[in-house]
Structures are given as structure tokens and as C-alpha cells.
Motif scaffolding. Structure first.
Motif, short mmCIF file in Angstrom:
data_model
loop_
_atom_site.label_atom_id
_atom_site.label_comp_id
_atom_site.label_asym_id
_atom_site.label_seq_id
_atom_site.Cartn_x
_atom_site.Cartn_y
_atom_site.Cartn_z
N TYR A 260 -11.67 -2.25 -46.98
CA TYR A 260 -13.13 -2.24 -46.86
C TYR A 260 -13.69 -1.08 -46.04
O TYR A 260 -14.91 -0.91 -45.97
N LEU A 261 -12.84 -0.27 -45.45
CA LEU A 261 -13.31 0.91 -44.73
C LEU A 261 -12.94 2.14 -45.53
O LEU A 261 -11.75 2.42 -45.73
N PRO A 262 -13.93 2.89 -46.00
CA PRO A 262 -13.59 4.09 -46.77
C PRO A 262 -12.91 5.11 -45.89
O PRO A 262 -13.12 5.12 -44.67
N LYS B 114 -22.76 0.45 -47.82
CA LYS B 114 -22.59 -0.35 -49.04
C LYS B 114 -21.23 -1.03 -49.07
O LYS B 114 -21.10 -2.15 -49.56
N MET B 115 -20.20 -0.34 -48.56
CA MET B 115 -18.87 -0.96 -48.48
C MET B 115 -18.93 -2.21 -47.59
O MET B 115 -18.37 -3.25 -47.93
N MET B 116 -19.61 -2.08 -46.47
CA MET B 116 -19.71 -3.21 -45.55
C MET B 116 -20.55 -4.34 -46.14
O MET B 116 -20.31 -5.51 -45.86
N GLN B 117 -21.49 -4.02 -46.99
CA GLN B 117 -22.34 -5.04 -47.62
C GLN B 117 -21.64 -5.70 -48.80
O GLN B 117 -21.82 -6.89 -49.03
N ASN B 118 -20.88 -4.93 -49.56
CA ASN B 118 -20.31 -5.44 -50.81
C ASN B 118 -18.85 -5.83 -50.73
O ASN B 118 -18.44 -6.84 -51.31
N VAL B 119 -18.05 -5.02 -50.06
CA VAL B 119 -16.60 -5.24 -50.05
C VAL B 119 -16.17 -6.11 -48.87
O VAL B 119 -15.38 -7.05 -49.03
N PHE B 120 -16.68 -5.81 -47.69
CA PHE B 120 -16.28 -6.53 -46.48
C PHE B 120 -16.42 -8.04 -46.61
O PHE B 120 -15.49 -8.78 -46.27
N SER C 1 -20.14 0.44 -54.57
CA SER C 1 -20.41 0.97 -53.23
C SER C 1 -20.19 2.46 -53.12
O SER C 1 -20.75 3.11 -52.24
N GLY C 2 -19.37 3.01 -54.00
CA GLY C 2 -19.02 4.43 -53.88
C GLY C 2 -18.28 4.65 -52.57
O GLY C 2 -17.45 3.84 -52.18
N LYS C 3 -18.60 5.72 -51.88
CA LYS C 3 -17.96 5.99 -50.60
C LYS C 3 -18.94 5.80 -49.44
O LYS C 3 -18.70 6.31 -48.34
N GLU C 4 -20.00 5.07 -49.71
CA GLU C 4 -21.00 4.83 -48.68
C GLU C 4 -20.58 3.67 -47.78
O GLU C 4 -20.39 2.55 -48.26
N MET C 5 -20.43 3.96 -46.50
CA MET C 5 -19.95 2.97 -45.53
C MET C 5 -20.82 1.71 -45.53
O MET C 5 -20.30 0.60 -45.53
N LYS D 33 -12.61 -8.40 -58.42
CA LYS D 33 -13.87 -8.49 -57.67
C LYS D 33 -14.00 -7.34 -56.68
O LYS D 33 -15.06 -6.74 -56.55
N LEU D 34 -12.91 -7.04 -55.98
CA LEU D 34 -12.94 -5.96 -55.00
C LEU D 34 -13.14 -4.60 -55.68
O LEU D 34 -13.88 -3.75 -55.17
N ALA D 35 -12.49 -4.38 -56.82
CA ALA D 35 -12.64 -3.12 -57.53
C ALA D 35 -14.08 -2.92 -57.98
O ALA D 35 -14.63 -1.82 -57.87
N GLU D 36 -14.71 -4.00 -58.45
CA GLU D 36 -16.11 -3.91 -58.87
C GLU D 36 -17.01 -3.62 -57.67
O GLU D 36 -17.92 -2.79 -57.76
#
Length: 138
Positions: A124-126, A67-73, A61-65, A53-56
């Protein structure tokens, strides 16, 4: 009216008891417990189902902060909540905030806790590139 008063007392009593039970996990909390919990969080994050799930989420999210906070966090937060509730913390956002506050205090004195917390945050933080000669974000 008498029944309502009695009910009120029982409800009040119950809430005091649950507040006491909920807070009792803090009396035995120490740095070793914190380390164990952080290790359990990392193990749970690396569980194949969670890892997938995290890999997906990271791929989306790519490296966009943002999107990372929206999807991974949120995924990491959910894993943390599941683990901390096994140790008596409330299984909600408030329990996680409480746990994080305690861990931040311990990490000032304990390099292992700081390292484990950094490992979790790195999920979750690029990575942020910093030009060390000018201290400028690249």
C-alpha cells in the motif's frame, strides 16, 4: 432495584471475563507467532479474490500516495484484521493497532519480521525515489 443491582453485577462480571479472554492471546505471543501471522497475511493478500481487488485499487490510484492510502490501504487493513482475529486479537482497528505495535517491537530484533512487515507495507505504500547523492526525494 435488587434486579437492577444483580444485572449490573452480571454485566460487570461478563465484561471482566471478556476482557480476560480477549487479552489471553498476548500471553503466548512471541516472535514465531508474529512471523506466522505475517506470512498468513501475505498469503491472504495474495489469494486470487483479494489480489484482484488490490490490483484494481492500485490501478485506480496510480502512484499517488493519497489515493493509495484511500483505496489500497483499507483493503490491506481489512485483510490484516481478518487474519489477526483468527489468532485471538480483536477483529477491529484497535486489535490491528495492538498487533502492529507488538510487531514493531519484534522487528527491531528479528530481520525476518522486519522483512515480512516491509513486504506488507510495500503493498500500500508506493515506491519513493530518493536521490542518494543529495538525499532528496525525486
Amino acid at each position: 432495584m435488587f434486579c437492577n443491582d444483580l444485572t449490573m453485577v452480571v454485566i460487570t462480571n461478563t465484561s471482566h471475563q471478556s476482557a480476560f479472554v480477549t487479552m489471553s492471546y498476548l500471553s503466548n505471543f512471541n516472535a514465531e507467532t508474529g512471523k506466522t501471522m505475517l506470512v498468513d497475511i501475505l498469503k491472504t493478500v495474495n489469494h486470487p479474490e483479494n489480489s484482484k481487488k488490490l490490483a484494481e485499487a492500485k490501478a485506480n490510484s496510480g502512484k499517488e500516495m493519497i489515493k493509495m492510502m484511500q483505496n489500497v490501504f483499507p483493503l490491506v487493513m481489512q485483510v490484516q484484521i481478518e487474519v489477526i482475529k483468527d489468532y485471538g486479537f480483536p477483529g477491529n482497528r484497535e486489535g490491528l493497532v495492538q498487533f502492529e505495535q507488538i510487531i514493531r517491537e519484534f522487528e527491531r530484533e528479528d530481520v525476518d519480521i522486519a522483512r515480512l512487515r516491509a513486504q506488507i507495507r510495500s503493498i500500500y505504500l508506493p515506491p519513493i525515489n530518493i536521490n542518494s547523492t543529495n538525499d532528496v526525494l525525486i
